[in-house]
Design a protein around this motif. Structure first.
Motif, short mmCIF file in Angstrom:
data_model
loop_
_atom_site.label_atom_id
_atom_site.label_comp_id
_atom_site.label_asym_id
_atom_site.label_seq_id
_atom_site.Cartn_x
_atom_site.Cartn_y
_atom_site.Cartn_z
N GLU A 312 0.86 -0.89 -0.17
CA GLU A 312 -0.17 -0.18 -0.16
C GLU A 312 1.04 1.64 -0.62
O GLU A 312 2.03 1.02 0.22
N GLY A 313 0.23 2.27 -0.24
CA GLY A 313 0.99 3.47 -0.10
C GLY A 313 1.28 4.35 1.03
O GLY A 313 0.88 3.45 2.29
N VAL A 314 1.65 4.84 1.03
CA VAL A 314 2.74 5.61 2.46
C VAL A 314 1.64 6.09 2.73
O VAL A 314 1.83 6.50 4.55
N ASP A 315 0.03 6.11 3.00
CA ASP A 315 -0.80 7.09 3.72
C ASP A 315 -1.55 6.08 3.75
O ASP A 315 -2.59 6.31 4.14
N GLY A 316 -1.81 4.84 3.26
CA GLY A 316 -2.39 3.52 4.22
C GLY A 316 -3.55 3.87 2.67
O GLY A 316 -4.24 3.16 2.99
N THR A 317 -3.16 4.05 1.61
CA THR A 317 -4.60 3.69 0.28
C THR A 317 -3.59 2.80 -0.64
O THR A 317 -2.45 2.28 -0.47
N ILE A 318 -4.75 1.45 -0.57
CA ILE A 318 -4.29 1.02 -1.52
C ILE A 318 -5.34 1.10 -2.57
O ILE A 318 -6.60 1.23 -2.31
N GLU A 319 -5.45 0.82 -3.85
CA GLU A 319 -6.11 0.12 -5.40
C GLU A 319 -7.08 -1.12 -4.73
O GLU A 319 -6.50 -2.07 -5.30
N GLN A 376 -18.67 -2.96 -12.87
CA GLN A 376 -18.33 -2.25 -12.14
C GLN A 376 -17.68 -2.97 -10.94
O GLN A 376 -16.82 -2.34 -10.12
N LEU A 377 -18.83 -3.78 -9.90
CA LEU A 377 -17.59 -4.59 -9.15
C LEU A 377 -16.25 -5.05 -8.87
O LEU A 377 -15.39 -4.98 -7.96
N ASN A 378 -15.58 -5.12 -10.51
CA ASN A 378 -14.40 -5.84 -10.75
C ASN A 378 -13.61 -4.71 -11.21
O ASN A 378 -12.29 -5.17 -10.95
N SER A 379 -13.86 -3.63 -11.04
CA SER A 379 -14.12 -2.09 -11.25
C SER A 379 -12.50 -1.93 -10.50
O SER A 379 -13.00 -1.99 -8.99
N ASN A 380 -11.38 -0.99 -10.52
CA ASN A 380 -10.71 -0.61 -9.30
C ASN A 380 -10.78 0.24 -8.78
O ASN A 380 -11.88 1.25 -9.72
N VAL A 381 -11.13 0.80 -7.46
CA VAL A 381 -11.30 1.90 -7.15
C VAL A 381 -10.23 2.06 -5.62
O VAL A 381 -9.60 1.51 -5.39
N VAL A 382 -9.84 3.13 -5.43
CA VAL A 382 -8.83 3.40 -4.18
C VAL A 382 -9.33 4.24 -3.14
O VAL A 382 -10.42 4.88 -2.71
N ILE A 383 -8.84 2.58 -2.03
CA ILE A 383 -9.53 2.99 -0.24
C ILE A 383 -8.10 3.43 0.68
O ILE A 383 -7.67 2.90 -0.33
N ARG A 384 -8.44 3.92 1.47
CA ARG A 384 -7.38 3.22 2.77
C ARG A 384 -8.17 2.76 3.32
O ARG A 384 -9.08 2.49 3.86
N LEU A 385 -7.41 1.92 4.22
CA LEU A 385 -6.99 0.91 5.02
C LEU A 385 -7.08 2.17 6.72
O LEU A 385 -6.35 2.63 6.48
N PRO A 386 -7.55 1.35 6.95
CA PRO A 386 -7.93 1.46 8.94
C PRO A 386 -6.38 1.59 9.55
O PRO A 386 -5.86 0.70 9.29
N GLN A 387 -5.89 3.14 9.84
CA GLN A 387 -4.85 3.10 10.80
C GLN A 387 -3.94 1.88 12.01
O GLN A 387 -3.36 1.15 11.73
N GLN A 388 -5.71 1.69 12.28
CA GLN A 388 -5.10 0.64 13.61
C GLN A 388 -5.21 -0.84 13.29
O GLN A 388 -5.34 -1.46 14.60
N GLY A 389 -6.16 -0.97 12.10
CA GLY A 389 -6.80 -2.59 11.76
C GLY A 389 -5.92 -3.20 10.89
O GLY A 389 -4.78 -2.90 10.62
N GLY A 390 -6.81 -4.63 10.20
CA GLY A 390 -5.83 -5.01 9.77
C GLY A 390 -5.54 -4.71 8.41
O GLY A 390 -6.17 -3.30 7.82
#
Lengths: 526, 113
Positions: A312-319, A376-390
């Protein structure tokens, strides 16, 4: 000719220089000095440690080479023996003469006949070989271009057509010759039914693989090599030996020179996002304890040195696909450009219908459809993962992108994959670990074919030359594997084995066999 | 093809085998018998994020159903083909014309020498 005659160290999930890069990473990580109890040790100990590590690394490389050799020697030997048996027993004088005439008409520009001198015939054979190798080189460049521009449907379609032709027509011809020689009373219905099943299932096994056991797929690859070697053996002696020699030289240049087509193909196939190209490589399983030097032993290793894991990216984002984001209720930050056409179309149509179908994430300003379609379900989106979670990690397995869910401590919980309907499935991490730690070594199908051609030609002369060629080819293959572990780059598999094979064939034929015959004719005891 | 579930692949192989490919049925049944039974995927849903075991069981059941159909069909077709071969071999030239065979029988074979 659709098959390549190179040997490349195809990694399942690593680059060619993985071993070297890991080695460098580990060497760089070695501290120049270590502080213990306030004392600082001098560098000499760390230098000794590095030396011991280098020494241990070469031992592991040797062990890995040995395991690789044992894994690949069985199929190579089976192919060579089967090809020799086929050439010797599924032929008689008439078929050999007829086959030689047909091959001469099809492939020889300069005709070789018995009336010309030996030097002339060798010259003609070299010229014919040069023409054939040039055509092979040209075809290889075409394949590289198709692969480079990801014309995979065209490429795989062509390879499937070649496999079908080879298994169906050439295999059928071989079957027909066997029926004629051994007088099998086979009716035409059974003949075509067997051929149709053999060819169709072979293409499915080689190019799809799922639903068919690996042994069957490997058997079909060996059959492909045997059938093609049986046909190529119809070349006359001059053409066969000169062609093999020229192919060895071509393999050397094509793989090692910077402008070589096979080197370009290897580089393209080593990329992380390189599409799989089935049908060219034979894959042999290594024992689990045989680890490639520099590779992490535990699948739980979260080291970033494994190149196929896109962290993931440094800011906790991932596609991730929209389906995964919906299942885990993860906030969508933005939509990548490649997904805008799929998600953007829905937004436009929904707006025009004035239906309140869009759920707007007001904090991020991203419109997410309420009832997305499978696309649409298969298309990618950029999300942010929770900081303290998995965490969710994106990786590649067998050419398919999958996602690993890890807990906050980094331990893998389950493996996620999205099917074509946009549904998210979870697999246990045990199955993932088994798949991830699978060790394989790959050898090009062309290597099988030309080893078999050489051995089959030697078998046509005598058993002694056959055995000599088999042994030296295996020795050459072992030497190539040792060099592979030393140089950590793709190497051609043909030159050493073919050159040794040609040399020992003529030495055995001209010196060893006459000497043995003389020894047997004149006993030393009275 | 790589994104299909195992039961969908089994279904496609069964239909493909109906085009005169009993060998495909046999190979697929052999593969089902030898492969390790692993959890090929539990469906995750948005509510509670819990896997639905029932869906997984349905997938396994469907896959087994299609594999059983492949196996049964392979047995039937193989017996039919063996019967055909026996009939052809027993009634070699009495009923069937010589053009039916890949290699025609030579007259010299019937001289007894």
């Amino acid at each position: 000719m659709p098959f390549q005659n190179d040997y490349r160290r195809q990694h399942d999930d690593e680059n060619e220089n993985q071993g070297a890069s890991d080695h460098e990473a580990i060497v760089e990580a070695a501290e120049p000095s270590v502080e213990t109890n306030g004392e600082t040790f001098i560098d000499e100990e760390s230098v000794e440690e590095e030396f011991e590590y280098d020494y241990a690394m070469s031992i592991s490389e040797l062990l890995y080479s040995t395991s690789s050799f044992y894994a690949i020697v069985v199929p190579v030997t089976c192919t060579m023996v089967l090809a020799a048996l086929a050439v010797v027993f599924i032929n008689n004088e008439d078929t050999v003469e007829q086959g030689a005439q047909q091959m001469a008409q099809a492939y020889q520009i300069l005709k070789i006949d018995s009336e010309s001198s030996v030097g002339e015939n060798i010259g003609f054979a070299l010229a014919n070989g040069l023409i054939m190798v040039s055509v092979i080189c040209l075809m290889t460049f075409v394949i590289v271009m198709l692969y480079r521009f990801e014309c995979m449907k065209c490429l795989i379609g062509y390879m499937m057509l070649c496999s079908t032709t080879l298994l169906g027509f050439l295999g059928g011809h071989m079957y027909w010759v066997a029926i004629q020689i051994y007088r099998f009373p086979v009716d035409k219905l059974s003949y075509f039914l067997v051929l149709w099943n053999f060819a169709a299932v072979g293409v499915l096994a080689i190019f799809f693989g799922r639903g068919v056991s690996k042994g069957i797929t490997q058997g079909y690859l060996i059959s492909t090599s045997v059938i093609l070697a049986w046909h190529l053996d119809y070349f006359d002696e001059y053409t066969t030996w000169t062609l093999l020699f020229m192919l060895a030289l071509y393999d050397l240049c094509a793989v090692l020179t910077p402008c070589g087509p096979l080197k370009a193909l290897v580089n393209l196939m080593s990329r992380d996002d390189a599409p799989e190209m089935p049908g060219l490589l034979y894959e042999a399983e290594l024992p689990p304890e045989a680890r490639r030097p520099g590779r992490a032993k535990s699948s739980k290793d979260t080291s970033p040195s494994i190149n196929n894991r896109m962290a993931e990216g440094v800011d906790g984002t991932i596609e991730v696909p929209l389906a995964i984001a919906r299942v885990y209720n993860l906030p969508v930050l933005s939509i990548p450009s490649e997904s805008e056409t799929i998600l953007g179309t829905f937004q436009a149509s929904a707006k025009s219908s004035n239906a309140p179908l869009l759920r707007t994430d007001e904090s991020n300003g991203v419109n997410i459809p309420e009832n997305p379609t499978p696309a649409q379900l298969n298309s990618n989106v950029v999300i942010r993962l929770p900081q303290q979670g998995g965490r969710i990690e994106k990786t590649k397995r067998s050419g398919q992108i999958i996602f690993i869910e890890r807990d906050r401590h980094g331990a893998p919980k389950r493996v996620l994959n999205v099917d074509r309907l946009g549904r998210v499935f979870a697999e246990s991490t045990e199955d993932f670990e088994n798949g991830e730690t699978s060790n394989t070594i790959r050898l090009g199908l062309g290597d099988f074919i030309f080893y078999s051609v050489l051995v089959a030609k030697a078998a046509q002369y005598s058993f002694t030359t056959f055995v000599a060629c088999v042994l030296v080819i295996l020795a050459g293959l072992g030497g190539t594997l040792v060099l592979l572990s030393v140089f950590h780059q793709a190497l051609p598999a043909l030159p050493i084995s073919i050159c040794l094979g040609i040399f020992f064939y003529f030495v055995t034929r001209l010196f060893v066999e006459p000497w043995v015959e003389n020894m047997l004719m004149k006993p030393y005891y009275v | 093809m790589s994104s299909l579930r195992d039961d969908e692949i089994s279904q496609k192989y069964f239909y493909a085998g109906c085009f005169g490919l009993p060998w495909l049925w046999i190979v697929h049944a052999m593969n089902y018998k030898t492969k390790s039974k692993k959890s090929s995927g539990a469906l995750l849903t948005q509510e509670g994020n819990q896997p639905e075991d029932l869906t997984q069981q349905e997938c396994d059941r469907a896959e087994k159903q299609w594999v059983d159909r492949c196996r049964s069909s392979a047995i039937v077709v193989s017996i039919a083909w063996l019967a055909w071969v026996l009939v052809v071999q027993v009634f070699l030239t009495d009923i069937f014309p010589t053009e039916l065979f890949v290699r025609t029988a030579e007259q010299g074979e019937y001289t007894g020498w």
